[in-house]
Design a protein around this motif. Structure first.
Motif, PDB file in Angstrom:
ATOM      1  N   GLN B  32       0.883  -1.173   0.000  1.00 36.82           N
ATOM      2  CA  GLN B  32       0.000   0.000   0.000  1.00 36.82           C
ATOM      3  C   GLN B  32       0.917   1.220   0.000  1.00 36.82           C
ATOM      4  OE1 GLN B  32      -3.250  -0.406  -0.260  1.00 36.82           O
ATOM      5  NE2 GLN B  32      -3.088  -2.627  -0.070  1.00 36.82           N
ATOM      6  N   ALA B  33       1.146   1.796  -1.173  1.00 31.18           N
ATOM      7  CA  ALA B  33       2.200   2.798  -1.310  1.00 31.18           C
ATOM      8  C   ALA B  33       1.985   3.991  -0.390  1.00 31.18           C
ATOM      9  CB  ALA B  33       2.279   3.258  -2.754  1.00 31.18           C
ATOM     10  N   ASP B  34       0.731   4.394  -0.211  1.00 28.40           N
ATOM     11  CA  ASP B  34       0.511   5.578   0.633  1.00 28.40           C
ATOM     12  C   ASP B  34       0.804   5.267   2.093  1.00 28.40           C
ATOM     13  OD1 ASP B  34      -1.737   3.904   0.767  1.00 28.40           O
ATOM     14  OD2 ASP B  34      -3.052   5.560   1.317  1.00 28.40           O
ATOM     15  N   THR B  38       3.564   7.468   3.924  1.00 23.06           N
ATOM     16  CA  THR B  38       3.064   8.361   4.971  1.00 23.06           C
ATOM     17  C   THR B  38       3.544   7.902   6.342  1.00 23.06           C
ATOM     18  OG1 THR B  38       1.125   8.641   3.577  1.00 23.06           O
ATOM     19  CG2 THR B  38       1.005   9.576   5.779  1.00 23.06           C
ATOM     20  N   GLU B  84      -6.253  -6.729   4.133  1.00 20.82           N
ATOM     21  CA  GLU B  84      -6.985  -5.490   4.340  1.00 20.82           C
ATOM     22  C   GLU B  84      -7.466  -5.347   5.779  1.00 20.82           C
ATOM     23  OE1 GLU B  84      -9.874  -5.423   1.105  1.00 20.82           O
ATOM     24  OE2 GLU B  84      -8.205  -5.761  -0.277  1.00 20.82           O
ATOM     25  N   ARG B 133      -2.156  15.857  13.804  1.00 18.68           N
ATOM     26  CA  ARG B 133      -2.156  15.569  12.356  1.00 18.68           C
ATOM     27  C   ARG B 133      -1.914  14.077  12.100  1.00 18.68           C
ATOM     28  NH1 ARG B 133       2.028  19.670   9.890  1.00 18.68           N
ATOM     29  NH2 ARG B 133       1.341  18.756   7.916  1.00 18.68           N
ATOM     30  N   THR B 136      -5.193  12.478  12.706  1.00 23.58           N
ATOM     31  CA  THR B 136      -6.144  12.764  11.625  1.00 23.58           C
ATOM     32  C   THR B 136      -5.886  11.857  10.429  1.00 23.58           C
ATOM     33  OG1 THR B 136      -6.314  15.060  12.306  1.00 23.58           O
ATOM     34  CG2 THR B 136      -6.996  14.551  10.065  1.00 23.58           C
ATOM     35  N   TRP B 137      -4.612  11.690  10.086  1.00 21.60           N
ATOM     36  CA  TRP B 137      -4.332  10.827   8.941  1.00 21.60           C
ATOM     37  C   TRP B 137      -4.762   9.387   9.242  1.00 21.60           C
ATOM     38  CZ3 TRP B 137      -1.148   6.478   8.233  1.00 21.60           C
ATOM     39  CH2 TRP B 137      -1.205   5.973   6.922  1.00 21.60           C
ATOM     40  N   THR B 140      -8.446   9.144   8.860  1.00 23.63           N
ATOM     41  CA  THR B 140      -8.832   9.204   7.451  1.00 23.63           C
ATOM     42  C   THR B 140      -8.575   7.864   6.769  1.00 23.63           C
ATOM     43  OG1 THR B 140      -8.233  11.546   7.393  1.00 23.63           O
ATOM     44  CG2 THR B 140      -8.438  10.433   5.273  1.00 23.63           C
ATOM     45  N   ARG B 141      -7.405   7.304   7.032  1.00 26.20           N
ATOM     46  CA  ARG B 141      -7.027   6.055   6.355  1.00 26.20           C
ATOM     47  C   ARG B 141      -7.877   4.887   6.849  1.00 26.20           C
ATOM     48  NH1 ARG B 141      -6.376   2.854   3.290  1.00 26.20           N
ATOM     49  NH2 ARG B 141      -4.590   2.245   1.992  1.00 26.20           N
ATOM     50  N   LYS B 143     -10.966   5.126   7.911  1.00 23.68           N
ATOM     51  CA  LYS B 143     -12.296   5.281   7.314  1.00 23.68           C
ATOM     52  C   LYS B 143     -12.297   4.775   5.880  1.00 23.68           C
ATOM     53  CE  LYS B 143     -15.004   8.953   8.176  1.00 23.68           C
ATOM     54  NZ  LYS B 143     -15.381  10.375   8.388  1.00 23.68           N
ATOM     55  N   GLN B 144     -11.181   5.026   5.196  1.00 23.10           N
ATOM     56  CA  GLN B 144     -11.080   4.566   3.814  1.00 23.10           C
ATOM     57  C   GLN B 144     -11.027   3.041   3.745  1.00 23.10           C
ATOM     58  OE1 GLN B 144      -7.634   6.152   1.735  1.00 23.10           O
ATOM     59  NE2 GLN B 144      -7.780   4.468   0.260  1.00 23.10           N
ATOM     60  N   ALA B 145     -10.260   2.453   4.654  1.00 26.18           N
ATOM     61  CA  ALA B 145     -10.050   1.000   4.574  1.00 26.18           C
ATOM     62  C   ALA B 145     -11.239   0.203   5.126  1.00 26.18           C
ATOM     63  CB  ALA B 145      -8.778   0.628   5.337  1.00 26.18           C
ATOM     64  N   PRO B 147     -14.756   0.033   5.121  1.00 27.77           N
ATOM     65  CA  PRO B 147     -15.870  -0.657   4.461  1.00 27.77           C
ATOM     66  C   PRO B 147     -15.410  -1.910   3.709  1.00 27.77           C
ATOM     67  CG  PRO B 147     -15.913   1.712   3.982  1.00 27.77           C
ATOM     68  CD  PRO B 147     -14.635   1.431   4.707  1.00 27.77           C
ATOM     69  N   GLN B 148     -14.352  -1.746   2.927  1.00 28.04           N
ATOM     70  CA  GLN B 148     -13.885  -2.876   2.128  1.00 28.04           C
ATOM     71  C   GLN B 148     -13.408  -4.014   3.036  1.00 28.04           C
ATOM     72  OE1 GLN B 148     -14.392  -2.267  -0.984  1.00 28.04           O
ATOM     73  NE2 GLN B 148     -13.619  -4.125  -1.954  1.00 28.04           N
TER      74      GLN B 148
END
Ligand code: SF4
Lengths: 864, 154
Positions: B32-34, B38, B84, B133, B136-137, B140-141, B143-145, B147-148
């Motif tokens: 997962q490059a980001d 990060t 995941e 910060r 926060t990241w 955010t990450r 929340k993105q991960a 559902p899937q």
């Protein structure tokens, strides 16, 4: 050679024009110049191409459209003869092009359509091979897999990857299918690769997407800054417009930020501007240096800034360490050049800035692009003629993908984090608000591929794009597409490198074979009408999406079809209705209106019935918490700002000044990989050459891939012009011929257009895909992949049998006096004849400030 | 001020733990490059916080033997999980560690104000801002991960 031509149906312009000239537009990329003084309208010149042996009298009909081969969107008419597209002609009254067309538009618009290798029937994979079938069978297979996965895993098992080359009606229809029918957040376009940063930068600074500036700024500015934007190669007609000012009376100065010695750089020198060539991956340091100079010299419109922006103190702190000397150190530029560039910005009344891939596809993309906005905001240079920003797009319809929400965004620049916005859509579509995926950030392209890699996305539908060539780390992408873990549908004109790997291939109708609208990079909407029938059983992308929706039986809360429209015009009207009250307001547009004088920029509504030349003329920005498209992000991490945090900033109509410190690129040169690899494009090809590679004039101008090295790097490696070399990064390698060219020392440039498909079946076509070398890494905010920074090494393989196949009259020209071989490189040319007429009387363009008396150019807002 | 020095030591230690854990997650989920990039960036921030704190630690003297609030001493993540759902859990672990760092800086800032120790107050305030910060990241990450990972992933 001049000859008089008969202009069917255009007698008026004919009388008003000089004689027609004939020219090879491969050799003369920009055509005849029409220089004119500052503040006057750009003259009209009508360019035309017809297939060899045809004259205007032979043309049966001209059909209204616009060129679909870059983001400029030049208005044009398609020539039709015996049911075939046989040429193209610029529309004199078009607001974008004033009649002009560039080499890609002239030569590349039509020949692909009659190409014998068009897909004419659907294909399905049987025992590992793609075989022809009928539509019912192909669609039956798609629907069967789709329904099974929905039942087993739900909508998150579905992904859609689209393009920057479909029509607005098609994106919107797909957006409704994906968001209201299925309910999947996994939708993105290849716009992610080309223009995502443009949208992201707008949202961070101004609260919503939307190009602030206008092309008419070119006629009124004192200086033009081009940031990572090799305009002569990407949007030739726009560059022609600039040349007509730099060669005219009272010209603007050009400032060029680009690591290559491009034509823009040369024009910078010629006009008394500056060429800044920062090391690849250091853009943000340079931008912070420029912003700091404004502060140090007091080139700040203090009153305007106080009234119309928030965040100046934070920005001042962030840029404070970036002295010219410190920036010179990081970027490898001369500190005084930075000072001179800043002085031009600081002392001009009106500056126009344009930005493209050199910033978007590079390290710290969004932060660097936002910094361009900061320069304009600090000087109050936005919203009046001559003072504007053009964050460019790569592709012709990229803007529509962003507007309509076939990428991650919600239609109409709505905020997925704002429940009221989601509710507006739920009401328009008559579905439950929970159906619309808004509970997580939208999934970007690279993440979609990553889910497809594990099979978490088991159904991936790709339309009108070729990720097997255009995505980073292409070997990985091909493996994902070829694997059994994910069922792939590919819908395209040809059996592309991507289609070859699909489970089902659907033959699509292309430009001129279907009707629809698209919007160029400065918000100008064009209608493109169907001119001919698609070949065989090919169908429009809209019809294909409708066919899927029908077969799946997606319904709204009342059991009615969720996509009720059948025709492009009905789809357009549905789209226009859903934009009401949003910045991207289409409510005043209709097919009827678009059939009038062509090229109308949104917003078009009751208040602006003829459209809007530039945004933010009143200095009011869409940043209100309840109105904005996003609450914003941390520019370094991409972490999202919450609604409460946004509200606390009380931005209400004021723009954000946001900054970030420079950080070194993710991959920097090492002993093993000592050079920096960067990719880009050439003027004669578009994308993966699906269309331009099938136009003889264009293809022979740039028939094969190459790599550019500086003389200083090539010398010690023993590499001469035309030698075969191997370029290798930690991820992959290409073997191509070397041009000893104009890149800066330490950098290696490769065009990204070339995959293994070749019109002439070149033997070595398997080893030239530039994206074999690029990394899977993206900007934290825009999620745009970083194509421009990877480390590489170069080794000589063997001598070639002549110069590299790179054009010589563009940025890929040989370095002057590099070596003897360079002198022997033949000049690029050989395009078919085209004709061109300069009009002696320029038509009236509805919103052009040079013609609209009321819009005189104000003096600067300086109050320092 | 034995207790303030205990908390200074806790800040130093928990930032170290967070940095190590961020690096472990970066390497464990390098595909997962980001996440890879990060997490490395955020680990660098934590390193910097420790460096900024170093002169204060010297002044107060880090007391290895003083009993730290033991239940607050979290262990670093050394083994990351797969897939995941594994990523989601690892991010959540990082979030817990970062929360500990955040509250530690809050507590220290209060003490520093009481003592009018400007140097410590500056370090605590600026570090805490960056910890916010980081949090926060991570949110955010996640929340993105989520559902899937929760619904679809096998
Ligand atoms: S500038 Fe772009 S839109 Fe205009 S003719 Fe050239 S390729 Fe087509």
């Amino acid at each position: 050679m001049r000859k008089r031509m008969f202009i069917g149906g255009w007698g008026y312009w004919d009388r008003m024009s000089t004689n027609s000239t004939t020219s090879d537009r491969v050799a003369k990329v920009f055509g005849e110049e029409t220089p004119h003084p500052r503040g006057t309208v750009w003259p009209a010149r009508v360019d035309q191409y017809l297939d060899e042996g045809l004259d205007e009298q032979d043309v049966d009909r001209w059909v209204q459209s616009a060129c679909l081969l870059c983001s400029n969107g030049c208005g044009a008419d398609i020539a039709v003869k015996d049911g075939r597209m046989v040429g193209i002609r610029g529309r004199a009254g078009d607001t974008v092009s004033h009649g002009r067309l560039g080499p890609k538009g002239l030569y590349g618009s039509t020949p692909w359509a009659a190409s014998p290798d068009r897909l004419t029937r659907p294909l399905i994979r049987e025992d590992g091979r793609l075989v022809e079938t009928d539509w019912d069978t192909a669609m039956g297979r798609i629907v069967e897999v789709s329904k099974r996965l929905l039942a087993e895993k739900g909508p998150l098992s579905h992904g859609f990857y689209t393009s920057g080359q479909l029509f607005l009606e098609e994106y919107y229809t797909l957006a409704v299918i994906g968001k209201a029918g299925l309910g999947t957040p996994h939708m993105d376009g290849n716009t992610r690769l080309c223009t995502a940063t443009s949208a992201a930068a707008f949202k961070e600074s101004f609260g919503a997407d939307g190009q602030p500036g206008s092309y008419t700024d070119i006629e009124h500015c004192d200086a033009i800054f081009l940031y990572g934007h090799n305009m002569p190669e990407t949007q030739t007609v726009l560059w022609t417009r600039i040349l007509d000012r730099t060669r005219g009376e009272d010209p603007p100065r050009i400032v060029c930020v680009d690591p290559r010695r491009t034509a823009v750089a040369e024009e910078a020198t010629r006009t008394g501007g500056v060429h800044l060539a920062p090391r690849v991956g250091t853009n943000l340091a340079l931008m912070n240096g420029l912003v700091r100079e404004l502060f140090i010299h007091g080139w700040i419109a203090n009153d305007w800034v106080a009234e119309h922006t928030v965040g100046i103190e934070g920005l001042r702190d962030i840029v404070d360490p970036y002295t010219p000397e410190h920036v010179a150190d990081i970027c490898g530029i001369d500190a005084d050049d930075l000072r001179s560039a800043a002085r031009i910005f600081g002392e001009s009344d009106n500056v126009l800035s344009t930005v493209l891939q050199g910033f978007y596809q590079s390290h710290q993309a969004t932060a660097s692009s936002v910094a361009v906005h900061n320069l304009h905001l600090l000087r109050g240079m936005i919203g009046r003629p001559g003072a504007g920003v053009l964050q460019m797009n790569g592709q012709p319809t990229a803007q529509n993908n962003r507007e309509c929400g076939a990428d991650g965004d919600l239609p109409g620049f709505r905020n997925w984090d704002n429940l009221d916005h989601v509710r507006q859509l739920a009401d328009a579509w008559n579905v439950d608000v929970m159906t619309i995926p808004h509970w997580a950030p939208p999934t970007h392209a690279m993440q979609i591929m990553s889910y497809a890699e594990t099979g978490s996305i088991g159904f991936l539908w790709i339309s009108a794009t070729n990720p097997a060539v255009s995505m980073p780390e292409s070997a990985r992408i091909r493996k994902i597409l070829a694997g059994d873990q994910c069922f792939t549908v590919v819908q395209d004109l040809f059996l592309t490198e991507t289609a070859e790997l699909a489970d089902v291939v659907l033959p699509a109708a292309g430009w001129g074979e279907k009707t629809g609208c698209f919007t160029n990079v400065n918000r100008v909407v064009h209608l493109s009408e169907q001119a001919v029938e698609p070949p065989g059983e090919a169908r429009s992308d809209l019809d294909i999406f409708l066919m899927y929706a029908d077969a799946m039986g997606f319904t709204d809360r009342d059991g009615a079809p969720v996509v009720p429209w059948r025709t492009p015009e009905e789809a357009f009207d549905a789209w226009a209705a859903v934009t009401a009250g949003r910045p991207v307001d289409y409510t005043g547009l209709s097919y009827a209106k678009l059939r009038g004088p062509s090229g109308i920029p949104w917003p078009v509504n009751a208040e602006h019935p003829d459209g809007t030349d530039r945004l933010y003329t009143d200095g009011v920005f869409p940043t209100g918490t309840d109105y904005c498209e996003t609450y914003g992000h941390d520019l370094i991490t991409g972490g999202t700002v919450s609604e409460q945090e946004h509200r606390a900033m009380a931005s209400a109509g004021r723009a954000f000044l946001k900054g970030a410190p420079y950080t070194p690129a993710h991959e920097t040169p090492s002993d093993e990989y000592p050079l920096l690899f960067t990719t880009g494009r050439t003027v004669y090809q578009f994308h993966t050459r699906t269309k331009t590679g099938r136009a003889r004039s264009l293809d022979q101008a740039a028939p094969d891939a190459w790599v550019e090295l500086s003389p200083a790097d090539a010398g010690p490696l023993g590499i001469d012009e035309g030698d075969w070399v191997r370029v290798e990064s930690p991820r992959g390698a290409i073997q191509v011929r070397a041009r000893i060219g104009r890149v800066m020392q330490g950098a290696v440039f490769a065009p990204f257009h070339y995959g293994h498909w070749d019109p002439d079946d070149l033997a070595d076509a398997d080893h030239r895909t530039a994206n074999e070398l690029t990394m899977t890494v993206w900007d934290p905010v825009s999620k745009q992949p970083t194509f421009k920074t990877a480390a590489c090494r170069v080794t000589r393989l063997r001598a070639g049998d002549g110069p590299a196949p790179a054009p010589t009259n563009t940025a890929s020209a040989p370095a002057s006096g590099a070596n003897d071989a360079a002198a022997a490189v033949p000049v690029t040319g050989g395009g078919s004849a085209t004709s061109s007429r300069v009009l002696t009387e320029t038509p009236r363009y509805a919103l052009d400030p040079s013609q609209v008396g009321s819009s005189h150019v104000e003096s600067s807002r300086e109050d320092h | 001020m034995p207790h303030l020095s205990t908390y200074v030591a806790l800040a130093d230690h928990s930032e170290q733990t967070l940095a190590e854990s961020l690096r472990a997650v970066a390497e464990g989920h390098a595909r997962q490059a980001d996440v890879f990039h990060t997490c490395h960036t955020l680990a660098g921030w934590s390193d910097q916080h420790r460096q900024d704190l170093a002169p204060v630690v010297e002044r107060y003297g880090e007391q290895e033997d003083v009993d730290e609030p033991e239940r607050l001493r979290a262990d670093a993540l050394t083994n990351t999980r797969e897939g995941e759902i594994g990523l989601l859990r690892d991010l959540q672990d990082l979030h817990l560690l970062a929360t500990l760092v955040h509250s530690t800086w809050t507590v220290i800032a209060q003490g520093a104000q009481g003592l009018r120790d400007h140097q410590l107050l500056d370090v605590a305030t600026s570090s805490r801002q960056e910890t916010t910060r980081q949090l926060t990241w991570l949110t955010t990450r996640m929340k993105q991960a989520a559902p899937q990972a929760l619904i679809v992933a096998s």
